[in-house]
Design an enzyme around this catalytic site. Structure first.
Site, PDB file in Angstrom:
ATOM      1  N   SER A   6     -10.967 -36.401  -9.424  1.00  0.00           N
ATOM      2  CA  SER A   6     -12.369 -36.276  -9.023  1.00  0.00           C
ATOM      3  C   SER A   6     -13.135 -37.453  -9.623  1.00  0.00           C
ATOM      4  O   SER A   6     -13.242 -37.566 -10.851  1.00  0.00           O
ATOM      5  CB  SER A   6     -12.937 -34.963  -9.551  1.00  0.00           C
ATOM      6  N   HIS A  31     -10.824 -37.136  -4.696  1.00  0.00           N
ATOM      7  CA  HIS A  31     -11.768 -36.029  -4.552  1.00  0.00           C
ATOM      8  C   HIS A  31     -13.182 -36.552  -4.837  1.00  0.00           C
ATOM      9  O   HIS A  31     -13.442 -37.124  -5.904  1.00  0.00           O
ATOM     10  CB  HIS A  31     -11.388 -34.926  -5.540  1.00  0.00           C
ATOM     11  N   ASP A  33     -17.148 -35.624  -5.123  1.00  0.00           N
ATOM     12  CA  ASP A  33     -18.086 -34.514  -5.317  1.00  0.00           C
ATOM     13  C   ASP A  33     -19.485 -34.906  -4.872  1.00  0.00           C
ATOM     14  O   ASP A  33     -20.136 -35.737  -5.512  1.00  0.00           O
ATOM     15  CB  ASP A  33     -18.115 -34.119  -6.800  1.00  0.00           C
ATOM     16  N   MET A  35     -23.238 -33.755  -4.438  1.00  0.00           N
ATOM     17  CA  MET A  35     -24.171 -32.729  -4.941  1.00  0.00           C
ATOM     18  C   MET A  35     -25.589 -33.096  -4.531  1.00  0.00           C
ATOM     19  O   MET A  35     -25.951 -34.284  -4.543  1.00  0.00           O
ATOM     20  CB  MET A  35     -24.091 -32.649  -6.466  1.00  0.00           C
ATOM     21  N   HIS A  64     -15.945 -32.981  -1.173  1.00  0.00           N
ATOM     22  CA  HIS A  64     -16.356 -31.630  -1.592  1.00  0.00           C
ATOM     23  C   HIS A  64     -17.874 -31.566  -1.538  1.00  0.00           C
ATOM     24  O   HIS A  64     -18.561 -32.111  -2.402  1.00  0.00           O
ATOM     25  CB  HIS A  64     -15.808 -31.402  -3.007  1.00  0.00           C
ATOM     26  N   MET A  66     -21.097 -29.979  -2.174  1.00  0.00           N
ATOM     27  CA  MET A  66     -21.827 -28.941  -2.913  1.00  0.00           C
ATOM     28  C   MET A  66     -23.298 -29.108  -2.555  1.00  0.00           C
ATOM     29  O   MET A  66     -24.126 -29.534  -3.372  1.00  0.00           O
ATOM     30  CB  MET A  66     -21.587 -29.108  -4.424  1.00  0.00           C
ATOM     31  N   MET A 134     -12.826 -22.487  -6.922  1.00  0.00           N
ATOM     32  CA  MET A 134     -13.514 -23.119  -8.053  1.00  0.00           C
ATOM     33  C   MET A 134     -13.125 -22.388  -9.333  1.00  0.00           C
ATOM     34  O   MET A 134     -13.258 -21.167  -9.426  1.00  0.00           O
ATOM     35  CB  MET A 134     -15.038 -23.059  -7.875  1.00  0.00           C
ATOM     36  N   ASP A 170     -10.286 -26.417  -8.595  1.00  0.00           N
ATOM     37  CA  ASP A 170     -11.185 -27.479  -9.040  1.00  0.00           C
ATOM     38  C   ASP A 170     -12.008 -26.991 -10.222  1.00  0.00           C
ATOM     39  O   ASP A 170     -12.728 -25.989 -10.120  1.00  0.00           O
ATOM     40  CB  ASP A 170     -12.103 -27.843  -7.857  1.00  0.00           C
TER      41      ASP A 170
HETATM   42  C1  DX5 Z   1     -17.425 -29.560 -10.352  1.00  0.00           C
HETATM   43  C2  DX5 Z   1     -16.744 -30.513  -9.426  1.00  0.00           C
HETATM   44  C3  DX5 Z   1     -15.425 -30.955  -9.895  1.00  0.00           C
HETATM   45  C4  DX5 Z   1     -15.459 -31.722 -11.197  1.00  0.00           C
HETATM   46  C5  DX5 Z   1     -14.192 -31.459 -11.920  1.00  0.00           C
HETATM   47  O1  DX5 Z   1     -18.545 -29.047  -9.782  1.00  0.00           O
HETATM   48  O2  DX5 Z   1     -16.540 -29.927  -8.147  1.00  0.00           O
HETATM   49  O3  DX5 Z   1     -14.677 -31.667  -8.922  1.00  0.00           O
HETATM   50  O4  DX5 Z   1     -15.620 -33.101 -11.032  1.00  0.00           O
HETATM   51  O5  DX5 Z   1     -14.263 -32.068 -13.156  1.00  0.00           O
HETATM   52  P1  DX5 Z   1     -13.406 -31.543 -14.369  1.00  0.00           P
HETATM   53  O6  DX5 Z   1     -11.963 -31.697 -13.983  1.00  0.00           O
HETATM   54  O7  DX5 Z   1     -13.820 -32.430 -15.474  1.00  0.00           O
HETATM   55  O8  DX5 Z   1     -13.767 -30.110 -14.593  1.00  0.00           O
HETATM   56 ZN    ZN Z   2     -15.114 -30.910  -6.741  1.00  0.00          ZN
END
Ligand code: DX5
Ligand code: ZN
Length: 210
Positions: A6, A31, A33, A35, A64, A66, A134, A170
């Protein structure tokens, strides 16, 4: 076991180099993220960043989302080069239609927050390519893995038996819980800080694969 670093935990001042390093170190997917400051408190990466890093690696992109109302925004990430778009069950009122829409363009994943039950996806299992459990509350990298999610992962494996669906987790993944997760039937580990905060990406990815 597939491993998707990620990039949330990567050094953004040299994002291209970081991605090339994990590709060389044996990553299977990247991956990403996304947000929006609404569905989760943070704001992170937009489609323009995805488009720009698309040029520097051949690895598939697992985006991903979010974000609230993913139906409004997913197409820009498809156009930017996503191979998988994963949306949260909690973020839309029309998941059935959204999954169909995404599937017209790329592979589709659905993600479940820790408190969201598995039954919320049982009616769409024939449509999805990836199920993301998650193992932390979404929003930040570097959180502690929620141990009770192992039981949920086992149930998820049972639920998707015989279907062509990647089972992914994740949040808080490291070399210790990776063993349990493998036994529970996980196909894909997403890991941010465990990989990017290590001083040897190749070794970190290798340990997760074992
Ligand atoms: C959290 C994200 C993850 C995050 C994971 O909301 O969706 O992908 O980056 O990071 P680690 O492995 O550090 O928990
Ligand atoms: Zn993620």
């Amino acid at each position: 076991m597939l491993v998707a670093p990620s990039i949330l935990s990567a050094d953004f001042s040299k994002l291209g180099e970081e991605i090339k390093s994990v590709e060389k170190a044996g990553a299977d997917l990247i991956h990403i993220d996304v947000m929006d400051g609404n569905f989760v408190p943070n704001i992170t990466i937009g489609a323009c960043v995805v488009k720009s890093i698309r040029k520097i690696t051949h690895l598939p992109f697992d985006v991903h989302l979010m974000i609230e109302k993913p139906e409004k925004h997913f197409l820009s990430f498809v156009e930017a080069g996503a191979d998988y778009i994963t949306v949260h069950v909690e973020a839309t009122k029309t998941l059935y239609r959204l999954v169909d829409e995404i599937k017209k363009h790329c592979k589709v994943g659905v993600a479940l927050n820790p408190a969201t039950p598995l039954c919320s996806v049982e009616n769409i299992l024939d449509k999805i390519d990836l199920l993301l459990i998650m193992t932390v509350e979404p929003g930040y990298g570097g959180q502690r893995f929620i141990d009770s999610m192992i039981g949920k992962v086992k149930k998820a494996k049972e639920m998707i038996k015989g279907k062509d669906i990647l089972l992914a987790v994740d949040g808080g993944v490291n070399d210790e819980n990776a063993v349990e997760l493998k036994k529970a039937g996980v196909d894909l580990l997403v890991a941010g800080s465990y990989i990017f905060k290590s001083d040897d990406y190749e070794n970190a990815i290798k340990k997760l694969k074992i």
